[in-house]
Scaffold this motif. Structure first.
Motif, PDB file in Angstrom:
ATOM      1  N   ASN A 271       0.968  -1.298   0.048  1.00 54.41           N
ATOM      2  CA  ASN A 271      -0.052  -0.002  -0.164  1.00 54.41           C
ATOM      3  C   ASN A 271       0.986   1.194  -0.072  1.00 54.41           C
ATOM      4  O   ASN A 271       1.446   1.515   1.032  1.00 54.41           O
ATOM      5  CB  ASN A 271      -0.943  -0.017   1.186  1.00 54.41           C
ATOM      6  CG  ASN A 271      -1.860   0.966   0.910  1.00 54.41           C
ATOM      7  OD1 ASN A 271      -1.750   2.164   0.444  1.00 54.41           O
ATOM      8  ND2 ASN A 271      -3.022   0.719   1.860  1.00 54.41           N
ATOM      9  N   ILE A 272       0.859   1.985  -1.200  1.00 51.42           N
ATOM     10  CA  ILE A 272       1.653   3.067  -1.483  1.00 51.42           C
ATOM     11  C   ILE A 272       1.484   4.284  -0.276  1.00 51.42           C
ATOM     12  O   ILE A 272       2.339   5.004   0.113  1.00 51.42           O
ATOM     13  CB  ILE A 272       1.746   3.618  -2.620  1.00 51.42           C
ATOM     14  CG1 ILE A 272       2.737   4.499  -2.997  1.00 51.42           C
ATOM     15  CG2 ILE A 272       0.385   4.203  -2.982  1.00 51.42           C
ATOM     16  CD1 ILE A 272       4.118   3.906  -2.856  1.00 51.42           C
ATOM     17  N   VAL A 273       0.165   4.222  -0.161  1.00 44.13           N
ATOM     18  CA  VAL A 273       0.012   5.349   0.955  1.00 44.13           C
ATOM     19  C   VAL A 273       0.414   5.212   2.386  1.00 44.13           C
ATOM     20  O   VAL A 273       0.786   5.884   3.196  1.00 44.13           O
ATOM     21  CB  VAL A 273      -1.604   5.589   1.064  1.00 44.13           C
ATOM     22  CG1 VAL A 273      -2.170   6.575   2.214  1.00 44.13           C
ATOM     23  CG2 VAL A 273      -2.198   6.092  -0.302  1.00 44.13           C
ATOM     24  N   ARG A 274       0.131   3.786   2.890  1.00 41.56           N
ATOM     25  CA  ARG A 274       0.606   3.378   4.024  1.00 41.56           C
ATOM     26  C   ARG A 274       2.382   3.571   3.924  1.00 41.56           C
ATOM     27  O   ARG A 274       2.931   3.997   5.116  1.00 41.56           O
ATOM     28  CB  ARG A 274       0.398   1.942   4.351  1.00 41.56           C
ATOM     29  CG  ARG A 274       0.924   1.353   5.618  1.00 41.56           C
ATOM     30  CD  ARG A 274       0.645  -0.256   5.958  1.00 41.56           C
ATOM     31  NE  ARG A 274       1.092  -0.583   7.178  1.00 41.56           N
ATOM     32  CZ  ARG A 274       1.207  -1.906   7.362  1.00 41.56           C
ATOM     33  NH1 ARG A 274       0.373  -2.602   6.722  1.00 41.56           N
ATOM     34  NH2 ARG A 274       1.689  -2.274   8.529  1.00 41.56           N
ATOM     35  N   ILE A 275       2.936   3.253   2.975  1.00 39.15           N
ATOM     36  CA  ILE A 275       4.511   3.405   3.094  1.00 39.15           C
ATOM     37  C   ILE A 275       4.775   4.810   3.170  1.00 39.15           C
ATOM     38  O   ILE A 275       5.706   5.197   4.004  1.00 39.15           O
ATOM     39  CB  ILE A 275       5.033   3.060   1.694  1.00 39.15           C
ATOM     40  CG1 ILE A 275       4.789   1.361   1.438  1.00 39.15           C
ATOM     41  CG2 ILE A 275       6.412   3.332   1.472  1.00 39.15           C
ATOM     42  CD1 ILE A 275       5.332   1.105   0.240  1.00 39.15           C
ATOM     43  N   VAL A 276       3.992   5.713   2.602  1.00 38.32           N
ATOM     44  CA  VAL A 276       4.369   7.219   2.622  1.00 38.32           C
ATOM     45  C   VAL A 276       4.311   7.621   4.098  1.00 38.32           C
ATOM     46  O   VAL A 276       4.846   8.524   4.642  1.00 38.32           O
ATOM     47  CB  VAL A 276       3.664   8.042   1.596  1.00 38.32           C
ATOM     48  CG1 VAL A 276       3.762   9.781   2.167  1.00 38.32           C
ATOM     49  CG2 VAL A 276       4.074   7.962   0.297  1.00 38.32           C
ATOM     50  N   VAL A 277       3.037   7.180   4.754  1.00 36.47           N
ATOM     51  CA  VAL A 277       2.559   7.743   6.014  1.00 36.47           C
ATOM     52  C   VAL A 277       3.562   7.110   7.264  1.00 36.47           C
ATOM     53  O   VAL A 277       4.160   8.031   8.064  1.00 36.47           O
ATOM     54  CB  VAL A 277       1.246   7.229   6.300  1.00 36.47           C
ATOM     55  CG1 VAL A 277       0.831   7.589   7.962  1.00 36.47           C
ATOM     56  CG2 VAL A 277       0.250   8.026   5.353  1.00 36.47           C
ATOM     57  N   ASP A 278       3.871   5.885   7.139  1.00 26.20           N
ATOM     58  CA  ASP A 278       4.751   5.123   7.859  1.00 26.20           C
ATOM     59  C   ASP A 278       6.070   5.616   7.779  1.00 26.20           C
ATOM     60  O   ASP A 278       6.808   6.048   8.976  1.00 26.20           O
ATOM     61  CB  ASP A 278       4.645   3.860   7.847  1.00 26.20           C
ATOM     62  CG  ASP A 278       3.375   3.024   8.185  1.00 26.20           C
ATOM     63  OD1 ASP A 278       3.088   1.970   8.004  1.00 26.20           O
ATOM     64  OD2 ASP A 278       2.591   3.791   8.730  1.00 26.20           O
TER      65      ASP A 278
END
Length: 795
Positions: free
Chosen positions: A311-318
């Protein structure tokens, strides 16, 4: 200093930093920022054109400290020979020159010997006979006929102004015109100056102008920067590619460079600094540091992606959450490290400030934009750019965030009482928190009173200690100060802790006073604003009535002009009062250390409670300082006591002992060591004792001085308080009632036509002045009450 030196004739003053001046002198031979070198053959023509160019320079904005190199003005004695007269007396030019040279410069006539040394004997006129030009004119020249003729009959002797120096460069004569720059960049100033000179001055054939100084250095450095900057950018990209093995990710991190340029240019413009060479060097340094944040973020994104997260959004947020602190630390370390350079004013500041400003501004903006822009670019590049995706997922949350942010900023003012203000300030004020930390620090120091015990000595000896055999010896020893020293040290730290506690009380006391004064000062200006608002409303109504009266022919233009002037004057006063209230509100908010805006409630008079000056926290702090000084003296005295030594030894003995036993090499013989050290050379310690006694005397004197000062201030403010109280009472008993009667009656009579507009304005101004004077008197009463309350307050 420039204005003072302008009255001194014959000098030119310029002001620069020492380092900048030395660099200018090394580059161009002159100390000014910009130097114009005019080349030509004739010195008079050079001087004339230099004066014309100097007048043009004074017309260019941003120039100061004009300097025109003086090349004339040296007085010279010139002898012009009358050749017919010299020939008439059967003389030659050589004979006349030889006589003049011998009379004034001296002529060698022989040798003088002193042992093996020899010296030339020189003959010339005595000093009293060659003091002025008259002596030269009266010099007698011998002729072949045997008589002597004054030089004035053979030549014309006069003093003329000649050149004092002739400067050459590249085998050409030249004159220098220099100036310093102020408020503009050097390139635009030189371009404006070149245009004016080309338009107004036509140089003769063989004459030329060369522009040097900082302008020449700027051009040379710009040529070098045109090479250095592309190389630096290329090297950064190559290193990024070698680290990530991806052109896409390298370009993604590369976006930090234009973002950092925005911050550097913005802060340069905000501080009013032009682009300079040091700023260019700062940009080069900024490019390298700016990409570090991108490297940190992209590396974390790649690590999370390799760990299995899709999940690219999770990668960016984490990834952003994990690397927020390193990113902020990377920018903060570099930015905070350059702050002293950005604020420097000493030698070399003209070089340090632009460089540091570029780095600080670039890193701040680049860090903020990197934390928001880079993750969005990463998501876009990973998913592919699809504009439709932005409509529902990003724009709506962005608008919601903007609405929330706007809502937070539009907070209303909250009413607060004085007691609530003081309580909130005591809870939140940073100075109080710092003082409480110092109390904890002083308390922790009490446990270190025994920390001065020296380290334990442990020694191991091996060799021929007791005999020809190899023996072993182990020894342990420890030195101690006399127990009195540690006891007194602990007592002093305890008193220091008590002093820190009293300092907290003093800081709270000062904070209460500052909050109270600011609180009542805001109330004072709010009352002023209320009074002016009422007057503005009244004069606005008066102005409307005068306009109607003028239309109906019942009044003239003077009446409406008077009303308009009164309204304009009150409007200006209202703006000034509003500015004062805003400044006080900021100060009040800073004292409370809160983001919420508070405004005082209406309170008529400050409360004053009579108590003793002896309970003032400042006196308690000074009394405690006196106690600390006494303990310090006791400690210094105790250091004259001897130090103690305890030791234990364990050693071996190999061979036959006195008891006829044969011993091996095993350690088995014990001994105990006890000793003490006496301070024989104690002059230095006794001097420290005397110094401590002086400190004790100083503390006692400061206590007495502070007590006397407080008692004097009590008398002063008590007298002021009584005077202010009497004035306020008089206003409340008579003045305000009279003002209300005048205010109401004047409006009625003016409406009925009993008085004209001039009498109406006079009466209304009197009523407003009475109310304003009452407000001023009430503020003086409150201020004096607060001063008395916090001088004599009982803690």
């Amino acid at each position: 200093m420039s204005e003072a030196l302008a009255d001194v004739p014959g000098i030119t003053a310029g002001f620069q930093y020492p380092v900048q001046m030395r660099f200018n002198e090394l580059m161009t031979g002159a100390r000014q920022d910009v130097v114009l070198k005019i080349f030509g053959d004739n010195l008079d023509s050079l001087t004339l054109h230099a004066q014309k160019i100097g007048k043009i320079i004074e017309q260019v904005q941003g120039t100061q400290n004009l300097y025109i190199e003086p090349i004339a003005g040296l007085p010279q004695v010139v002898i012009s020979y009358n050749r017919p007269s010299i020939a008439q007396h059967h003389l030659s030019i050589d004979e006349v020159n030889r006589t003049i040279n011998a009379a004034f410069a001296g002529q060698r006539t022989g040798l003088v010997f002193e042992g093996e040394k020899r010296f030339d004997m020189v003959v010339r006129l005595a000093a009293r006979d060659r003091n002025n030009i008259t002596d030269i004119r009266n010099l007698l020249i011998p002729t072949p006929m045997g008589n002597q003729i004054p030089l004035s009959q053979l030549a014309r002797v006069e003093i003329i102004q000649g050149p004092n120096q002739i400067q050459r460069e590249n085998a050409q004569r030249r004159i220098v015109v220099g100036f310093n720059i102020n408020g503009r960049d050097v390139q635009s100033i030189v371009h404006d100056l070149q245009a004016k000179i080309d338009k107004e001055i036509k140089l003769p054939t063989g004459y030329s102008i060369n522009y040097g100084g900082s302008f020449e250095n700027l051009n040379n450095a710009k040529q070098r920067l045109l090479i250095a900057v592309p190389i630096a950018l290329a090297l950064i990209f190559i290193l990024l590619f070698l680290a990530f093995k991806s052109v896409r990710e390298s370009l993604l991190i590369y976006t930090a460079i234009p973002l950092s340029i925005i911050g550097g240019v913005f802060l340069l413009a905000l501080r009013g600094m032009p682009f300079s060479i040091s700023a260019g060097v700062g940009f080069i340094a900024l490019f390298g540091v700016a990409v570090l944040n991108g490297i940190v973020l992209i590396s974390e994104f790649n690590r999370l992606q390799k760990s299995g997260i899709r999940n690219i959004v999770r990668i960016v947020v984490d990834g952003g959450e994990n690397r927020l602190r390193p990113v902020l630390m990377t920018a903060s370390v570099a930015s905070l490290g350059f702050i002293p350079m950005a604020l420097s004013n000493g030698a070399g500041a003209e070089v340090q400030r632009p460089l540091a400003t570029v780095v600080i501004g670039g890193l701040l903006i680049a860090t903020l934009l990197t934390l928001f822009v880079l993750p969005l670019l990463y998501v876009t590049m990973e998913r592919g750019f699809k504009p439709n995706r932005l409509k529902g997922k990003y724009i709506v949350p962005l608008l919601i965030a903007l609405v929330v942010f706007a809502t937070k900023n539009s907070t209303a003012q909250t009413k607060i009482t004085l007691d609530q203000s003081i309580e909130l300030a005591l809870q939140n004020n940073r100075n109080i928190k710092i003082e409480k930390l110092r109390v904890a620090y002083a308390k922790a120091l009490i446990g270190t009173s025994t920390a001065d015990i020296p380290q334990t000595d442990i020694n191991l000896d091996y060799g021929q200690i007791n005999s020809a055999y190899q023996d072993t010896k182990v020894s342990i020893s420890q030195r101690f100060g006399f127990p009195t020293v540690y006891r007194r040290e602990r007592m002093r730290y305890t008193e220091e802790w008590k002093k820190s506690q009293l300092n907290v009380t003093l800081k709270e006391f000062e904070l209460k006073k500052a909050v109270s004064l600011t609180y009542y000062n805001i109330l004072y200006w709010q009352q002023k604003e209320k009074l002016l608002s009422e007057a503005l409303s009244l004069y606005s109504s008066f102005l409307d009535k005068t306009i109607l009266r003028k239309k109906t022919g019942e009044s003239n233009a003077l009446e409406s002009s008077t009303a308009a002037n009164q309204k304009a004057a009150i409007t200006i006063q209202l703006r000034q009062v509003a500015d004062e209230i805003n400044v006080l509100q900021l100060q009040f908010q800073w004292l409370l250390n809160t983001s919420e805006t508070y405004t005082p409630t209406i309170v008529e008079k400050a409360i004053f409670v009579q108590s003793s000056v002896a309970d003032h926290p400042l006196l308690k702090v000074l009394q405690q300082e006196k106690i600390v000084a006494a303990h310090t003296t006791a400690i210094e005295k105790s250091r004259l006591l001897p130090q103690l030594l305890l030791g234990y030894n364990l050693n071996s003995f190999k061979g036959a002992g006195p008891d006829n036993r044969i011993y091996d090499a095993s350690p088995r013989f014990h001994s105990v060591q006890l000793g003490f050290s006496i301070p024989v050379f104690s002059s230095g310690q006794r001097a420290r004792i005397e110094t401590a006694r002086l400190e004790e005397t100083i503390a006692s004197d400061e206590l007495q001085n502070a007590q006397s000062a407080l008692e004097r201030r009590v008398q002063e403010f008590a007298q002021r308080y009584q005077t202010s109280l009497a004035i306020v009472d008089q206003y409340e008993s008579e003045g305000l009632k009279n003002a209300a009667i005048v205010f109401e009656t004047a409006q009625k009579q003016f409406s009925n036509g009993a008085i004209d507009y001039f009498e109406f304005v006079t009466l209304i101004n009197q009523a407003i002045a009475l109310k304003s004077s009452y407000t001023d008197a009430l503020w003086q009463l409150n201020e004096n009450a607060i001063q008395l309350h916090y001088i004599m307050i009982n803690q």
